[in-house]
Scaffold this active site. Structure first.
Site, PDB file in Angstrom:
ATOM      1  N   GLY A  15      -1.771  16.631  37.155  1.00 57.56           N
ATOM      2  CA  GLY A  15      -2.480  15.372  37.371  1.00 57.56           C
ATOM      3  C   GLY A  15      -1.789  14.342  36.499  1.00 57.56           C
ATOM      4  O   GLY A  15      -1.886  14.409  35.267  1.00 57.56           O
ATOM      5  N   ALA A  16      -1.053  13.431  37.147  1.00 57.42           N
ATOM      6  CA  ALA A  16      -0.331  12.400  36.377  1.00 57.42           C
ATOM      7  C   ALA A  16      -1.075  11.076  36.455  1.00 57.42           C
ATOM      8  O   ALA A  16      -0.481  10.006  36.305  1.00 57.42           O
ATOM      9  CB  ALA A  16       1.093  12.262  36.909  1.00 57.42           C
ATOM     10  N   GLY A  17      -2.390  11.165  36.698  1.00 60.33           N
ATOM     11  CA  GLY A  17      -3.218   9.957  36.787  1.00 60.33           C
ATOM     12  C   GLY A  17      -3.519   9.409  35.407  1.00 60.33           C
ATOM     13  O   GLY A  17      -2.749   9.586  34.450  1.00 60.33           O
ATOM     14  N   ARG A  31     -21.055  13.533  36.615  1.00 60.53           N
ATOM     15  CA  ARG A  31     -19.837  14.353  36.679  1.00 60.53           C
ATOM     16  C   ARG A  31     -20.039  15.510  37.654  1.00 60.53           C
ATOM     17  O   ARG A  31     -19.111  15.940  38.343  1.00 60.53           O
ATOM     18  CB  ARG A  31     -19.512  14.920  35.296  1.00 60.53           C
ATOM     19  CG  ARG A  31     -19.188  13.868  34.233  1.00 60.53           C
ATOM     20  CD  ARG A  31     -18.964  14.548  32.899  1.00 60.53           C
ATOM     21  NE  ARG A  31     -18.649  13.634  31.810  1.00 60.53           N
ATOM     22  CZ  ARG A  31     -19.554  13.015  31.054  1.00 60.53           C
ATOM     23  NH1 ARG A  31     -20.850  13.212  31.278  1.00 60.53           N
ATOM     24  NH2 ARG A  31     -19.176  12.232  30.061  1.00 60.53           N
ATOM     25  N   VAL A  84      -5.781  10.092  33.002  1.00 58.40           N
ATOM     26  CA  VAL A  84      -5.928  11.007  31.856  1.00 58.40           C
ATOM     27  C   VAL A  84      -4.646  11.803  31.620  1.00 58.40           C
ATOM     28  O   VAL A  84      -4.201  11.959  30.476  1.00 58.40           O
ATOM     29  CB  VAL A  84      -7.118  11.970  32.062  1.00 58.40           C
ATOM     30  CG1 VAL A  84      -7.231  12.947  30.907  1.00 58.40           C
ATOM     31  CG2 VAL A  84      -8.416  11.192  32.216  1.00 58.40           C
ATOM     32  N   HIS A  94     -20.807  19.135  28.494  1.00 56.71           N
ATOM     33  CA  HIS A  94     -20.147  17.829  28.636  1.00 56.71           C
ATOM     34  C   HIS A  94     -20.794  17.132  29.836  1.00 56.71           C
ATOM     35  O   HIS A  94     -20.207  17.010  30.914  1.00 56.71           O
ATOM     36  CB  HIS A  94     -18.642  18.021  28.842  1.00 56.71           C
ATOM     37  CG  HIS A  94     -17.894  16.728  28.952  1.00 56.71           C
ATOM     38  ND1 HIS A  94     -17.857  15.788  27.957  1.00 56.71           N
ATOM     39  CD2 HIS A  94     -17.162  16.208  29.982  1.00 56.71           C
ATOM     40  CE1 HIS A  94     -17.136  14.756  28.345  1.00 56.71           C
ATOM     41  NE2 HIS A  94     -16.720  14.978  29.581  1.00 56.71           N
ATOM     42  N   VAL A 137      -9.702  19.935  31.867  1.00 56.85           N
ATOM     43  CA  VAL A 137     -10.234  18.585  31.648  1.00 56.85           C
ATOM     44  C   VAL A 137     -11.056  18.112  32.858  1.00 56.85           C
ATOM     45  O   VAL A 137     -12.074  17.436  32.707  1.00 56.85           O
ATOM     46  CB  VAL A 137      -9.077  17.592  31.367  1.00 56.85           C
ATOM     47  CG1 VAL A 137      -9.597  16.178  31.171  1.00 56.85           C
ATOM     48  CG2 VAL A 137      -8.284  18.022  30.126  1.00 56.85           C
ATOM     49  N   ARG A 159     -16.609  10.140  20.113  1.00 56.32           N
ATOM     50  CA  ARG A 159     -17.541   9.063  20.508  1.00 56.32           C
ATOM     51  C   ARG A 159     -18.759   9.044  19.577  1.00 56.32           C
ATOM     52  O   ARG A 159     -19.285   7.977  19.247  1.00 56.32           O
ATOM     53  CB  ARG A 159     -17.976   9.272  21.957  1.00 56.32           C
ATOM     54  CG  ARG A 159     -16.855   8.968  22.919  1.00 56.32           C
ATOM     55  CD  ARG A 159     -17.269   9.160  24.358  1.00 56.32           C
ATOM     56  NE  ARG A 159     -16.185   8.768  25.253  1.00 56.32           N
ATOM     57  CZ  ARG A 159     -16.018   9.260  26.466  1.00 56.32           C
ATOM     58  NH1 ARG A 159     -16.860  10.165  26.948  1.00 56.32           N
ATOM     59  NH2 ARG A 159     -15.019   8.840  27.209  1.00 56.32           N
TER      60      ARG A 159
END
Ligand SMILES: NC(=O)c1ccc[n+]([C@@H]2O[C@H](COP(=O)([O-])OP(=O)(O)OC[C@H]3O[C@@H](n4cnc5c(N)ncnc54)[C@H](O)[C@@H]3O)[C@@H](O)[C@H]2O)c1
Ligand SMILES: O=C(O)C[C@H](O)C(=O)O
Length: 308
Positions: free
Chosen positions: A7-9, A88, A11, A175, A118, A151
């Site tokens: 996944g080269a998006g 999610r 994230v 998560h 992820v 966070r």
């Protein structure tokens, strides 16, 4: 150390960038399904190397997993992110098929790989990787707690009006917007419990803002976050690459720990060259135990929708 990021998006590229910037890896391979996309991201990132002073070699491929062969660590970020208003968990229908196929391809070419999951819904995707990869459980690590803890620390620093470097705190359990468990009872400012500084209203604010941290950003950005997720992954990859034995909350397969079995949930773990070196058993208050169990029930229900 060779690392593959699938996944080269948003994230995936952020992961590759932070890993390269920290200069502890010889090679990062980006994989994507969109023709030319990973190659383009890799080239763009490589053209920052002389500017940012790193030697990590970043390459890209459109789905050719032979290029990932011999990876020590692989990060799965492939799949769709949520849009404002979504949970999610709603991503499971599309992402489960992607994560399963990607896992099979990764393991085929790198049978010794350590996988960091992820893609969302992350606890369920980590469970899916356990059920389909054939890898031992110490080699499958879900990324959620590292990000959620960052966070939490951001919100604690805000409420305390303190620099973030003064603050320490950890988030465990799921998560998800409802299943995150920020451990306020254990959070400190330079060793002093934060509960000594924050009244109940501020404590509640910190907890609620932490839990919806991802949703808040999704509303602002129109898609989900990538800088902090990428940085969180890079910390985990570095802990493995440099055998740091760092304590990081991660989504791991539980076999009796925290009273749970056959489920991936966020718990503190020691991360080193073998992946998960051990799970750390932290004493929870009665209320925290109850919340942990409720989060487990919710994740178990989502896991029930998986088809292997
Ligand atoms: N666990 C966490 O803390 C965390 C944090 C942020 C995002 N996420 C999740 O990470 C995922 C990616 O988010 P993003 O913002 O990078 O999305 P994105 O859309 O920017 O990137 C996803 C990439 O995956 C690629 N892809 C899709 N199917 C593929 C396949 N079969 N093989 C290889 N690549 C494929 C797409 O082409 C795309 O480039 C989402 O599911 C998101 O919810 C999780
Ligand atoms: O919020 C999301 O959907 C993405 C990710 O899980 C996050 O927490 O940023």
């Amino acid at each position: 150390m060779k690392v593959t990021v699938v996944g080269a998006g948003a994230v995936g590229a952020s992961c590759a960038e932070y890993i390269a910037m920290k200069n502890f890896c010889s090679e990062v391979v980006l994989v994507d399904i969109k023709e030319g996309f990973a190659e383009g991201k890799a080239m763009d990132l490589m053209q920052t190397a002389s500017l940012n002073g790193f030697d990590t070699k970043i390459t890209g491929t459109t789905g050719d997993y032979s290029k990932t062969a011999g990876s020590h660590v692989a990060v799965i970020t492939s799949g769709i992110p949520r849009k404002p208003g979504m949970t999610r968990e709603e991503l499971i229908g599309i992402n489960a098929g992607i994560v399963k196929e990607v896992t099979e391809n990764l393991v085929k070419h790198s049978p010794e790989v350590i996988i960091i999951v992820v893609s969302n819904p992350m606890d369920t995707m980590a469970y899916l990787v356990h059920k389909t990869s054939g890898l031992p459980k110490h080699k499958i690590i879900g990324m959620g707690g590292a990000l959620d803890s960052a966070r939490f620390q951001y919100r604690l620093a805000e409420a305390l009006e303190a620099p973030i470097s003064d603050v320490n705190g950890m988030v465990i359990a799921a998560h998800s917007d409802t299943g995150m468990l920020p451990l306020l009872s254990k959070a400190t400012r330079n060793g002093v419990p934060v509960t000594e500084f924050l009244d109940e209203e501020k404590q509640k604010y910190v907890i609620e803002e932490t839990k919806v941290g991802g949703a808040t950003l999704t509303k602002l950005l129109g898609t989900s976050a990538w800088y902090a997720p990428g940085a969180a992954v890079s910390v985990m990859v570095q802990a493995i690459a440099c055998d740091q034995k760092k304590m990081i909350p991660c989504s791991l397969m539980l076999e009796g720990e925290y009273g749970q079995n056959d489920i991936c949930l966020g718990v503190p773990a020691i991360i080193g060259k073998n992946g998960v070196e051990s799970i750390v058993n932290v004493t929870l208050t009665a209320e925290e135990q109850l919340k942990f169990a409720e989060a487990a029930n919710a994740v178990r229900e989502v896991n029930g929708d998986l088809k292997f």
